[in-house]
Design a protein around this motif. Structure first.
Motif, PDB file in Angstrom:
ATOM      1  N   PRO B  31       0.839  -1.202   0.000  1.00 39.43           N
ATOM      2  CA  PRO B  31       0.000   0.000   0.000  1.00 39.43           C
ATOM      3  C   PRO B  31       0.875   1.254   0.000  1.00 39.43           C
ATOM      4  CG  PRO B  31      -0.555  -1.453   1.849  1.00 39.43           C
ATOM      5  CD  PRO B  31       0.653  -2.018   1.197  1.00 39.43           C
ATOM      6  N   ALA B  32       0.390   2.297  -0.641  1.00 36.48           N
ATOM      7  CA  ALA B  32       1.122   3.562  -0.633  1.00 36.48           C
ATOM      8  C   ALA B  32       0.910   4.274   0.700  1.00 36.48           C
ATOM      9  CB  ALA B  32       0.648   4.439  -1.783  1.00 36.48           C
ATOM     10  N   THR B  76       6.201   4.677   1.309  1.00 30.99           N
ATOM     11  CA  THR B  76       5.930   3.987   0.051  1.00 30.99           C
ATOM     12  C   THR B  76       5.039   4.867  -0.825  1.00 30.99           C
ATOM     13  OG1 THR B  76       4.052   2.890   1.051  1.00 30.99           O
ATOM     14  CG2 THR B  76       6.111   1.677   1.032  1.00 30.99           C
ATOM     15  N   CYS B  77       5.308   4.805  -2.132  1.00 31.83           N
ATOM     16  CA  CYS B  77       4.600   5.695  -3.058  1.00 31.83           C
ATOM     17  C   CYS B  77       3.784   4.932  -4.093  1.00 31.83           C
ATOM     18  CB  CYS B  77       5.602   6.617  -3.752  1.00 31.83           C
ATOM     19  SG  CYS B  77       6.732   5.750  -4.866  1.00 31.83           S
TER      20      CYS B  77
ATOM     21  N   TYR C 112      -2.988   9.877  -8.078  1.00 34.43           N
ATOM     22  CA  TYR C 112      -3.296  10.588  -6.833  1.00 34.43           C
ATOM     23  C   TYR C 112      -4.440   9.900  -6.094  1.00 34.43           C
ATOM     24  CZ  TYR C 112      -5.151  14.325  -3.849  1.00 34.43           C
ATOM     25  OH  TYR C 112      -5.628  15.054  -2.793  1.00 34.43           O
ATOM     26  N   VAL C 113      -5.463   9.541  -6.831  1.00 34.85           N
ATOM     27  CA  VAL C 113      -6.603   8.869  -6.208  1.00 34.85           C
ATOM     28  C   VAL C 113      -6.185   7.474  -5.729  1.00 34.85           C
ATOM     29  CG1 VAL C 113      -8.927   7.929  -6.582  1.00 34.85           C
ATOM     30  CG2 VAL C 113      -8.274  10.140  -7.598  1.00 34.85           C
ATOM     31  N   LYS C 114      -5.516   6.748  -6.603  1.00 29.24           N
ATOM     32  CA  LYS C 114      -5.153   5.366  -6.270  1.00 29.24           C
ATOM     33  C   LYS C 114      -4.241   5.297  -5.048  1.00 29.24           C
ATOM     34  CE  LYS C 114      -3.196   1.115  -8.134  1.00 29.24           C
ATOM     35  NZ  LYS C 114      -4.357   0.309  -7.771  1.00 29.24           N
ATOM     36  N   TYR C 115      -3.256   6.192  -5.019  1.00 30.57           N
ATOM     37  CA  TYR C 115      -2.249   6.108  -3.958  1.00 30.57           C
ATOM     38  C   TYR C 115      -2.484   7.138  -2.862  1.00 30.57           C
ATOM     39  CZ  TYR C 115       0.019   3.101  -7.349  1.00 30.57           C
ATOM     40  OH  TYR C 115       0.279   2.099  -8.246  1.00 30.57           O
ATOM     41  N   ASN C 119       1.662   9.166  -4.275  1.00 31.06           N
ATOM     42  CA  ASN C 119       2.402   8.837  -5.501  1.00 31.06           C
ATOM     43  C   ASN C 119       3.556   9.810  -5.716  1.00 31.06           C
ATOM     44  OD1 ASN C 119       0.097  10.624  -5.912  1.00 31.06           O
ATOM     45  ND2 ASN C 119       0.774  10.750  -8.042  1.00 31.06           N
ATOM     46  N   ASP C 120       4.573   9.299  -6.377  1.00 28.56           N
ATOM     47  CA  ASP C 120       5.764  10.092  -6.680  1.00 28.56           C
ATOM     48  C   ASP C 120       5.488  10.880  -7.949  1.00 28.56           C
ATOM     49  OD1 ASP C 120       8.238  11.143  -7.051  1.00 28.56           O
ATOM     50  OD2 ASP C 120       9.267   9.232  -7.354  1.00 28.56           O
ATOM     51  N   ILE C 121       5.394  12.174  -7.813  1.00 22.13           N
ATOM     52  CA  ILE C 121       5.027  12.997  -8.961  1.00 22.13           C
ATOM     53  C   ILE C 121       6.257  13.401  -9.776  1.00 22.13           C
ATOM     54  CG2 ILE C 121       5.161  15.292  -7.868  1.00 22.13           C
ATOM     55  CD1 ILE C 121       2.282  14.007 -10.052  1.00 22.13           C
TER      56      ILE C 121
END
Lengths: 356, 356, 356, 356
Positions: B31-32, B76-77, C112-115, C119-121
């Protein structure tokens, strides 16, 4: 993916519940052009079928496989080989009262939680040992292909409760003359009789016993299997635990190997008839997950039949009160003999997949 | 797919050989947003690292994981978490002469056949126990997530050769005060000393011993796992056999359960604090492949270290003549203590995957 | 399992983000004993590397693969082949303000929604086209094995925006002399110049264009692939969509085949040099999911680069207000040329797996 | 694994040949407790069934699914849901002479090579479009679960040969009143009539036509799917190519998106009713393999029916001489209408699996 034995090439999808219209299997990945010997299949399946001996359940079913697809003129055609076996002799009323009273050491309670009470309780539903019948069909077919490759799968009853069969002899174990009774294969007739006495006593007491099955795969070439997560041990173990009542598996000297020194447990290499072999086979034919060319040998612990006629404590799932339960219905006092073909079948499917 | 521990959500790809530039793992499916506690990871990994006690190999390596990707600001990402661990202390010359002389009960011969002589023999190559280091990293991370869910994984040395730890007590086993030494976890200090004596004796004789590890997963909710081919037993077994030297696994009463009557081995249901439980746990927390809510308990047989300093017979792969071989180099007289974190790691990864 | 290209034998695990310490791949399942031609790998990877032409991003990176494991004396040893490619030229500050302003037609918002915002942008994180570099490494290695089997993978730019390359000629397409520029492979130099003009115009306008890549796999034997869910089309399609910006795939006559009558689209069989072939190849070398022995031909739609210098409307993820966004940083006006080696790599990996 | 649509949770095993005793499916992984609406299943399946319109094959079969297992009192019980559909109306003699004369653009030749001449040629064997019937059963069941989650799957005929339906209107497409004929769903009745004329003309000429199906999945939440190898596009594409005659798939603006500038093809974000959406949907609801919350939209190319009544050139597999072949038997001049429910079924199964 609970119902699919997945291999690289070979996949066996099993379906059905003990009391559904039928049970069956879809075998995907068999080579085309294989002529299936139906008599051999029937003979193999009859070793698992109920009602064969005085020990096994009273329910008598033909277990006759009905081929639905995959054959043309008796030969595999590349399409999945699908079969069904009708459930003809079901008495669901026997199980009606079990919906709220989970049987100790059966899957009832775990399934109740998992499926939110929707699980099929009749005859054990999808958890029934009956589901090993289609598995045996698949195994019998695979065994025919293995035999063409010079590979055989053989087992004996290693122990029933505390009665052990004769010590394991790699050179003679697999001679059919030595184990004349396919329904109760033992090396020592004397020990076999003792085992039967133990089972009879359990049956008389409405109790049950378990045992250990030893299985060997002979003729495996060296170099088969993958290191780490896809070794022969990994895959056989994964698939063997699909058989109900199996609670342990060991390869080669297994647990007893931990009682030895390394110098005793190690298998020295030697040259035999120009072939590299090992003097002993404590490694069970598998080194680093890969076959060594020696027989692959493993043993499975089969727990005592969970269904017993003795009163046991359970909990009513509705009232959450403890209650006494006496399991009615038909059940074997010992399922070890009938587990043997299932174990062989899983071994055959697993090994064939690696060789395709 | 040999190098990938595959779950539904979580996949751990392991790479490296004992003497390659580095070893490592790619953990996919975490999981992120998980903040990884590096100290806890390090502490866990140090239980596996070599050179910790007088028993374990002289090779001392930091086993410091170097995170390559998957983290942003320590969290975690969503991208795979990749790590490497450098192999700094390799002495490949020790293994040069083994290319033609397979060590008994090592993977050498099987790998030689499989890879047509191209396998990396140095330090055992990809079959080395060293490959469990990245697995321990993955396990340590998974354990942090499990702890957030109230689940813990604990083990003790059940036996070394014929010395057994104290009987298993579900209520007290997992109290850290009772097993103060994480490098040699036993319930009974007295038995622990005996075990150490056994190991010392083996070491003095240039021999080795094995043993059994008992592992329990506490806090598992009921209803997890799938029937037949994807039960908890199937998956744990499949993954556990990835650890070198494991030759057997049993759940609950396992093989010893076959010595009992069904009436003794069955686990009666009871109500405890309003929760449905079983009085005993011979089923090892798993019924029909599905968790029952009781602790998941299994035991693994760890064979005696194959590397021993005593001369053994092998076969020269070139000349096909039998020869004597004395394995040089560094090796533990008993790898049971160092196998424990690997076993816990695999258990943690496997169970977390089922809960994601 | 997002990061693993899974085959039957061959598995490629990809890791890394655009701005993580490195990116890399673990290739599991290659035959042992393969001597890797590093120059050929480098040459192949350089077709994907940035900074090669005036069109491609200013970021210049060596993309030099660093082998971590899997080789002994330059040959594969059966252990997973792991590589990393360092990320040396990262300018993360360029992306700081994108955390709250998702770029249109990028993965930013979905990730963004998923993580959950973790998330690493930076540089597109794990969604960056940069992740195709390790894929190209794996593809280059697989191509060497394919060549040993007489199989080659070749592509050309089928179209850039509305400029089409010359009609497809099965007999001549793959002659290296005809397409002298590996960084911009076209059959018609004249059309190639027109394409470049289209790209230049887009670049001048801070805009972007896309196109179509046509790929052919020559030398495939007939009879490879499985019906239904594991046909060649299924697997190639699954793997090709791993490449960012691919939005469509068609085999043989594909979408344009739907404009024909069956009598026009059907491929008559003929005998050619004693071999059974088809007169035309509207089926793209695949019938019923299985190779026919004709070249496997497919085309992929590569969308216009999502990153453009023109102001676009987006939504601030915090305030949920619409805002204008101008994407800064380096980006190619057209990624079609650099997508080609990635497409070939995926084709090579996929096809090799089926032949192992 | 050709016959198994594998998901994370949901697996559909399909079996049968056109002229075997029956065809069927085993659906593993459905939640327990689902009450299946048989009428809805029947209605859905009837859209695929033959003999519904003057276009479709003369063979009329009830396609009545017979549930073999998996239900208790009409509800799923956690065990695999297995069904069979009997093959009642088979005329195998029609195909006898095809054994040596492969039909152009059918799987016959490829299957002949793969299965060494053992493939079932009757009715196309396992490659027959008839195998989509069990797939439609599975899809119909999955659709019921999707509807409970507010997700619907809708399609229309995008084109037949060169006749296109009205332009795609996200706001109105899925209104049942607009497309009143479920057997020939089009937005424009006028265009629909033109399409039918095209089909009739082909039929009159013993020829065939193909077309394009557009399918949309409405109501998908954002954040579903995995990057790289397990994105929505990867998985939908993999599964869609299981349907015979599909030769291409594109998402969102797909191939036509390559004709646009990035500034035209990019989808600006906006706020709509407090929700983040995009103004246009050229990305087809998928960004980086992950759903964006917009409708998932894809189009499939369905090739003209390979079976035509016009004489074609083929090669005799025995004599290796070219021969003329006129395909006899029953066949649709256009299978686009009957492909639609199969496409929807695959979409439903695929998407449901991601949401379980």
């Amino acid at each position: 993916m609970s119902s699919i034995l997945r291999g690289n090439k070979l996949n066996v999808t099993v379906f059905g519940q003990s009391h559904s219209k039928c049970i069956g299997a879809v075998i995907d990945g068999l080579p085309a052009g294989l002529e299936i010997d139906s008599d051999a299949v029937r003979a193999f399946m009859s070793r698992r079928a109920p009602g064969q001996s005085f020990f096994s359940t009273l329910r008598r079913e033909a277990d006759a496989p009905d081929v639905l697809s995959g054959l043309v003129d008796g030969k595999t055609c590349g399409a999945p080989l699908a079969i069904k076996i009708d459930n003809t002799n079901t008495k669901s009323e026997d199980y009606e009262d079990l919906k709220l009273l989970p049987r100790p050491s059966h899957s009832d309670y775990a399934a109740y939680v998992k499926y939110d009470g929707n699980n099929d309780i009749a005859g054990g539903g999808q958890f029934s040992g009956r589901l090993t019948a289609p598995l045996c069909y698949a195994g019998a077919v695979c065994m025919q292909l293995l035999e063409q490759k010079g590979i055989t799968v053989k087992s004996h009853i290693y122990s029933i409760k505390d009665v052990n069969d004769e010590p394991f002899d790699l050179n003679n174990l697999y001679d059919d003359e030595i184990m004349p009774d396919p329904l109760f294969p033992v090396l020592s007739r004397f020990k076999g009789e003792q085992m039967k006495t133990v089972i009879s006593t359990a049956m008389d007491n409405a109790d049950s016993v378990g045992g250990v099955v030893e299985c060997a795969i002979l003729g495996m070439p060296a170099g088969i299997g993958e290191p780490m997560f896809d070794g022969i041990e990994n895959i056989i173990a994964k698939n063997i635990f699909a058989i109900p009542a199996i609670k342990g598996i060991e390869f080669g000297s297994g647990f007893s190997g931990t009682l030895k020194y390394g110098s005793e447990n190690n298998d020295a290499f030697c040259v035999n008839d120009g072939k590299i072999q090992t003097v002993t086979n404590n490694h069970g034919g598998i080194l680093g997950g890969i076959t060594s060319g020696m027989p692959v040998v493993f043993r499975c612990a089969v727990k005592p039949t969970a269904s017993i006629g003795i009163s046991q404590q359970t909990v009513n799932l509705q009232t959450k009160k403890e209650e006494e339960l006496t399991v009615k219905g038909r059940h074997d006092p010992c399922i070890v003999p009938r587990a043997i073909p299932a174990i062989e079948a899983v071994a055959a499917i697993t090994v064939l997949d690696l060789l395709l």
